[in-house]
Structures are given as C-alpha cells and as structure tokens.
Scaffold this active site. Sequence first.
Site, short mmCIF file in Angstrom:
data_model
loop_
_atom_site.label_atom_id
_atom_site.label_comp_id
_atom_site.label_asym_id
_atom_site.label_seq_id
_atom_site.Cartn_x
_atom_site.Cartn_y
_atom_site.Cartn_z
N LEU A 174 0.81 -1.22 0.00
CA LEU A 174 0.00 0.00 0.00
C LEU A 174 0.85 1.28 0.00
O LEU A 174 1.72 1.45 0.82
CB LEU A 174 -0.90 0.00 1.25
CG LEU A 174 -1.85 1.19 1.37
CD1 LEU A 174 -2.93 1.13 0.33
CD2 LEU A 174 -2.40 1.25 2.78
N ASP A 175 0.50 2.19 -0.88
CA ASP A 175 1.19 3.49 -0.97
C ASP A 175 2.68 3.33 -1.26
O ASP A 175 3.47 4.24 -1.00
CB ASP A 175 1.03 4.31 0.31
CG ASP A 175 -0.41 4.80 0.48
OD1 ASP A 175 -1.17 4.75 -0.50
OD2 ASP A 175 -0.74 5.24 1.58
#
Lengths: 273, 273, 273, 273
Positions: free
Chosen positions: B216-217
């Site tokens: 994520l990210d």
Amino acid sequence: MVIVIQCTDQIGLVAKISGLLAEEKFNILSMHEHVDKSANLFFMRLEVDKQSNGVLEQKLHQLLPPDALVKVNPNPEKRIIVLVTKEYHCLADILIRNYFKTLGASVQCVIGNYTNLEDICKRFDIPFYHIAFEGSSVDAENQILDTIARYEHDYLVLAKFMRILSPGFVGRFPGKIINIHHSFLPAFAGANPYKQAYERGVKLVGATAHFVTDDLDEGPIIAQQIISADHSLTAADMMKAGKEIETAVLAKALRVVFDDRVFIYKNKTVVLE
Amino acid sequence: MVIVIQCTDQIGLVAKISGLLAEEKFNILSMHEHVDKSANLFFMRLEVDKQSNGVLEQKLHQLLPPDALVKVNPNPEKRIIVLVTKEYHCLADILIRNYFKTLGASVQCVIGNYTNLEDICKRFDIPFYHIAFEGSSVDAENQILDTIARYEHDYLVLAKFMRILSPGFVGRFPGKIINIHHSFLPAFAGANPYKQAYERGVKLVGATAHFVTDDLDEGPIIAQQIISADHSLTAADMMKAGKEIETAVLAKALRVVFDDRVFIYKNKTVVLE
Amino acid sequence: MVIVIQCTDQIGLVAKISGLLAEEKFNILSMHEHVDKSANLFFMRLEVDKQSNGVLEQKLHQLLPPDALVKVNPNPEKRIIVLVTKEYHCLADILIRNYFKTLGASVQCVIGNYTNLEDICKRFDIPFYHIAFEGSSVDAENQILDTIARYEHDYLVLAKFMRILSPGFVGRFPGKIINIHHSFLPAFAGANPYKQAYERGVKLVGATAHFVTDDLDEGPIIAQQIISADHSLTAADMMKAGKEIETAVLAKALRVVFDDRVFIYKNKTVVLE
Amino acid sequence: MVIVIQCTDQIGLVAKISGLLAEEKFNILSMHEHVDKSANLFFMRLEVDKQSNGVLEQKLHQLLPPDALVKVNPNPEKRIIVLVTKEYHCLADILIRNYFKTLGASVQCVIGNYTNLEDICKRFDIPFYHIAFEGSSVDAENQILDTIARYEHDYLVLAKFMRILSPGFVGRFPGKIINIHHSFLPAFAGANPYKQAYERGVKLVGATAHFVTDDLDEGPIIAQQIISADHSLTAADMMKAGKEIETAVLAKALRVVFDDRVFIYKNKTVVLE
C-alpha cells in the site's frame, strides 16, 4: 529593537502590548503575531524604533499572563559553535557569511571529528578542534563539552555532523542545537538513505533543518525545502543535489533563528517572518 | 508514431535500432533513452514521422535481446476508469480535460463508493456507478470487477479513492492502477495525516502519484511535488493546500503515462520526457 | 570520455554515430540528443567508457555533415577568470567550490574594479587584480585584456561585474563570457531594478545566467530560476533574496557549461542534462 | 467576521483598534497588519469571533485617521462575471470551484467573444452571452456593459479574455477587474509571446494575475508563479505549460481577493495571508 513574546492567549493581549508601547512612545516598525487556537498560545515579534529604557521588559511582564516568556532586545549578534564531520558544503556557507558579516551570528569555533575541514577554518581564522569519535562517545562528548565551555555561545549548529549525540548531551542545550538532514518522500530509515531513495525512484530530494531533541531527527522543524529529481540521477547525483538543498535550507533556518523569528512549543515551531 | 523499448542493455543497441529505422526510411523526430547501469537495463522512447508498415515491431524483436518489451504505435487514446470516494478535486480535473480532449485518454465511467460525485459525472455525460464499501469489501470489489468488465480500459485511476483494494484485486492489474496520495516530510503513518503534519509543524505539503502494488502506498513513483506551508495553516488549510498539489501531481502523472513515457521495473519508474 | 556534436540534421545521424562507436568498441554510458526541427539542427552529447584512440574525431567528421562541430574529450578541467565589482556572493561560492575541487573548473585569477574582494581571494591563494573603471573604459578593458593574456582560460565569468564591456571586447570571446543578472516579471529597465520591482509589488525575484553578446543582458540563456516575494520585503530585502537566487543560478549554469552540456545557436541554448 | 482597514500610519493604531475590539468583547482570531514605511500607510485584516453589533464600523472611523477605508463584514460571498475568449482552462477551473462552492464567489454569468465555451457553461447552468468583437469594439463594450448591468457583481474576471478593453470601460471598474496573463523572463512585447519565448530559449514560463488599469498588463500584481522549461519544449508545449500555471495563479489570486486579503495602493498590492 526586537521584542518577542510567548504566552497563554487572552482577549486583549494585542491591545495591552501595543497600548503600553504607544504610551512609552515606541513606534512599531513591524509586528507579527500568531495564535495557536488548539494550544491556546499567543506568539508575537515586534520591531520598534528605539532602544528600551530598561524597564519595558518589567512592564510587559506586569501586563502579561504569568507564564509569559518575554525577550526585549535579545542579543542581536548570536555566537555559535559549529560541529562537522567530513562534508564541507554547510560549513563553507556559514564561514563565508560569517566572514562577510551577513550570518547574523559570529562563529566562535568549529569542532570536527575528522581533520579534513581544518584548513578551510584556518583560512578564515576560525579555531578548529579535532575530537575523534573513535572509542567511547562519552569521552568525545566530554571533550566537546570542555571545548564549548571555553567560548560564549548561543547555539550549536550541526552542519552535517554525522555522529549521534546522547540524550544527556542534548538535554543540556534545549532549543539550542540546530541540525540539518536530508529528507525524502517517502522517508527512508536506516543507512544510506540516498541509495534507498535512488532504488525507490523518488522524484524529489529534500532537506529539513530542525532543533535537536532526544528523539533523533524528530525535533521541531524550522525549515524544509526540496528540489526535483528524476531517473537520470544516480545515487551519487542525488547526494550532490541533496547537498545543494541542505546548504540552502540550513542557511534559511539560521537566518530566522538568529533574527529571533522562531518560537518553539510542543514539538513544533512558529516562524514569524 | 511512438515506439517504446525496454530490454537488457547491450553495446550497440542504439546503433541497431536507429540503423533499422533509417533503413526503413523512418525519420526520428525525438528519441529519449536511458540506461540503468546497476540493473543493466535499456529504455527508449522514439517518435518517428510515419506510421508503421506493420512489420517494424517484428524486425525490432529480431534485433533486440529476447527479453525485449517493444510497443510500436501503442494505443494513442487510452481508455480509463476512475474510482473516487468523496473528494472532487482530482475527478473534476480529469472530467474537464476529458471533455476538452486534452486528457490523452477517454473516461469510460466513474465508480464511487459515495453518491455525491454522481451529479458532476452526469453533467459531463459520464456513467457513474455507486458501489458502497459498507459490508464486505469482497462483495464491493466483485461489483467493481463486474462493472469494469463492461468497458474497455487501459488504466484504473484512483482519484482520491479512500478504500484499500485487496492484493487479489490489485494483482489483476499490474502496472495499470494509478493512485494519488498526500505525502510529507517526514512521512506520517496511520489515520489523519494532515492532523499529524499540523502537529509536527511541517513546512511542506506534498503529493505522490504512483502505480499501485500489493504494498500500500509503496508502488513505483510516477510524479511528486510539494508546496510550502507554515504555522499559519490549520490542519484544514493544509488539507486544502494538499488538494491543490494532489490535483496537479495526478494530472502530471496521467499525462506522462498516457503519452507512453513511463517504464516500470523493480519498484521504480523511468519517465522519458 | 565526453563527445559533443552539433550539425545540420539528417536522417540516420544517430545510427551512423552509434554504429561507428559500436564498431570502435566504445560502450555508450549516456547519450542525450536533441533536434531543433525549426532550425534543422542536431545536437548530441555522449559519455563513453574509454578514452579516444585519437582518430575517432576524424572518423566522426567523415560521417557527419560538413558543418559539424565535434569535440571528442573536451578539456575536462576548464580554466576560468572571474570578474567582479563589490558583491561577494557569487565569487565566494565559486571560490569555495574551486577550493574543494567541485567546481569543474579551476579559477586562474580574479579581476575586480574595487579592492574589497581582494582579501577573500588571497585567503584562497587566488591572484587578484584591481583594475579601476574610473576614467576611460577603453584603458580598463585593455588592462583586463593584458591580465587575461597572462593566463590560460576557457571562460570569463562575470560574477556580478557591474561594468559594461564594449562590443569590441565581447566580440573577442564569443560564447566564452558568462554573466549573471537579476530578472523580474515584468522586466525593469534602467537603474535600480530592485527599487522598481519593490514599487511595482512583484511577487517573484529571479535571476538569469546567460552568455554575453553585444546586446547587453540579451545573450543566450543558460539557466533561470526565481524565489517568491511579497509585500513584506523592502527593496533591500528583495536585493538580499536576489543574491541568494543569483548564487544558485550561476552555480547551476557553470556546472552545465563546464560539463560540456550547453550548445549555443542563434540566440539560444540547448542544455543536454 | 472579517474587518479590513487601510489608512495613514500613526503611532498607536494597533493599540486603538485592538483596544476597541477588547472593549466591545470581540475576540481576535487572526490579525495581519503591514506598514509601508515609504508610503506611510497602514493595512490590517482581522478575523473576530462574532458578528458586528452594527456600530463597530462607525466607532472604528472615529478612532482612525480621516482617510481610513474600513470594511466590517465585507460581503463574504462575492458575485463575479467572467469574460473569456476561446481558451477553457481558467474558466473551467472557476466553474468547477463555483459548482462545488469552494470558489469564495458565485459566478453570475459568462461573456465570451466566441461561442466555443457556451456548452461548458450550460452544463453548469451558468448563463453565457456571446458578444463578438468583430466590428467596433465600442459596440461590443456597450453590449458588455448592458449585460453586466443585469447582474449584481463585485468583480469582473478576465479568464483569458484576449480583447483590449478601453480606458473608458476600465475606468468604470477601478480595482474590480482581475486579469491573468503569461509572463516571462525577460518580458516579450508584441504578438505571439510564446513563439518569442521559444526563440529566446527561456528556461521559465510564468503567469501574472493583476488588477486591470488603463496601462495594459501593468496594473497592481496580485499573484505570480512560474514553472521550469527547457529546450525540449516547442512553442506549443510552452503554451500548454503556460496554461497550467495560468490556471493555478488565477485560482490563487481569486482566493485572496475573494477572501478580502488584498489591498491596492499606488500601483501595487499588499496581500495579507
């Protein structure tokens, strides 16, 4: 003359302060104030057109809440001690501004844990002390303290000083140690951040100047800036670019600190420009 | 006509490629290449003055190392599906550029987990699908997959889509999902990053556009930029400033992706502009 | 080893050049090229992995159009002469980089029309010549020419040299004189541009580094950058801010010039980074 | 509630104003002030925590010098009329912010001298009037005046309106017409500035938002910003880049104007943020 005030916020503080100054025939040349509503704190920086008659600070304290920090005519020529390791870029910028009297402070001496920056200090007639960090850092810190004690000083500037100072050391100089370090989006912990940034393909290289607290690289931020990067930069190129921005950001931070524009509270700053 | 090539680096690659093009009477209008020495990879983007005679891609593959990825005349008009939550700024910018045909892609539909952005889509005659993420996100993801399946699409654009997509979902679209998120120096993990940034007194607010991977990210970064901040900004002001920079950074990322300028390898990008 | 080429554009130039290099067993480490369609000109900068065998330049000329300018292995350590008036900021930055061997050039001497910068030059063991511009500027220019003649030099750098050099002087050094000057939006002609900028309330202060031609402040631009300003800056503050950006822009321009990245044609530059 | 004050500077102004507010039980939420020493003018913007009791403005006038301009609770929702030619970028940004109620003003109507932007206005239910500038511009200006007269309006926004308004027209709306135009270092007069900028090889493309006065493109500057450019941009690319920065700069200017942060005097502005 500069006046700086930090205290609990109250209705009418500006009226009280500016009323007193009008009464005492000071003309306000510039006034910056900020209120942090969430912390209920009031910050003000004033420049007035004449020197204090000596009792102004006392009168201000009578007007203001008991927790008020007031500085009337803070030392306009700060004295600093600079700590370095091997990199020259921040130190050289400080030495140049010191030499041409545009630093807003005077460099008392430089302490380095290597000797390669001794010559540039000598060229500017600035004492240089070599204190190695090879064995115990306790010994080295004690040597630094002994050296520092020989000079008047308002701030210690870590101009790419790559050794970690102990909480005991840092605790002796609250709000008085200024550091510059690289910074990235996202942040990279651990060794060789430029290599990590290169491997992640970041499009920015940044720098952060901050006050040093026990929490390494996490004290109140004074200034930050970035420059753009792209895939064509190697990790070494990123480091070079990083040095340019580190120099600029530390210069900016020192300017506002030496000009009494920076207030510290909680883990943050207000910079009244 | 655009040609993009990514392969293991070799001596003479540029000579081989440009030799073939000269032989086939293509005039090179622009050529950008990059070699990542540490990964031993070669990247090239060419614009030539006429359309392919159909066999050029085959001839390029004969010349190049067996691992070569070659795209001759990639679809010049990408089709995209946009996912949103509540915030309008990135979506509206995409809709406007789509309407005036300056996006470099055509928006097929918009999927939102709230309904507040339905009206703006209708005003531009873009289908809007409301898929709530209230119960199981498995169900919602399946509904998204069903909706997506009804449209041709080259990319999914997460234009402030504030739900986490599962690795299973993301794994279906490698290098095809583009996200925009806030970013700071230092980084802040967890909820309400603008509040954390405010409390830390950051002097910058940034945004990062990146491809989405399982982490994520943390996928390959396409574009990043920042704007300056100071103590006078509340957390809400920082969020407003953040929206402006998010809009600009996502627009920049989409432009280079849709223009076939972005190459992905390892966890990073090369952007040949 | 660096190779730079500038010539009329033709189909197949890249193939010819890279073919020759492959044949001669050079590995291309980096290659940047640009074609100006409107001028029909081709520009290329290559870095290859070994030194020339001496005949490469000759072979390149045989391949390329007759107007080709080719430099194989241009002098990697440029020699420069710096001209100054009273302001120290650009000179000091050059002296520091020269001292730490990161300038990409070596400073041969400094010529000043005042004496206040003599001491800083001496601290770095750089010869300083005082040549006043009080009487005839013809005499002063002749003295400069005599002084210059005593040193090898690739470039003259006007590091805030505030005297106008005659067309006759400038004409002797085409593409060899680099100047830095303030610049604004809008531009201000005439005396005291910072005062004019202040009175106009500009929100930017900029700097432009350029090659000097007969047309004062109008030669080919190498680098430009700005910093933000606002009403709180006095004309003196704007001048201070201007000095910071002048230093940075000149440093950037010198880096790309000394690194053989800058091509001049018509009244403009191509900078291949 | 916002209070803005502009008047001749005097000792004690801040004390008087803040004293009155304390007496009347207003709590100051934010206060920005600026003194232009050279013009002897005082500027202040305050936000206080409750609405006026109606007599505050009168009491302020009694306290302040006779030339004081005072606005207590200026209309928080400005009404604007937008003038356009063919380019959509600034108009679309205004329409989006207007639709989502983040403009700080409400768009009353749009006037265009071409019809290509009529459809986008209709999609947002904003009246569009086509007023051609083909014959006499006197006629066209009269038609504009007639159209304007049908709407309440605080400001006219020239969002890439490419016709010159006469001094007679401009003179009717002092400090009420806001324009956005490209700007460069150096400045280019005459037709096709992007072509001129390209031919000069500028390394920056900028935009300036300003109030319109009789002196074309020369009124008080509200906001300016730039983006970097290089030789790889064609004149058309520079124009595209210019549009992005024009959109951002006009948005910034409108925000501060609509938020009552901009003071005009002489030919300049003070922007109290």
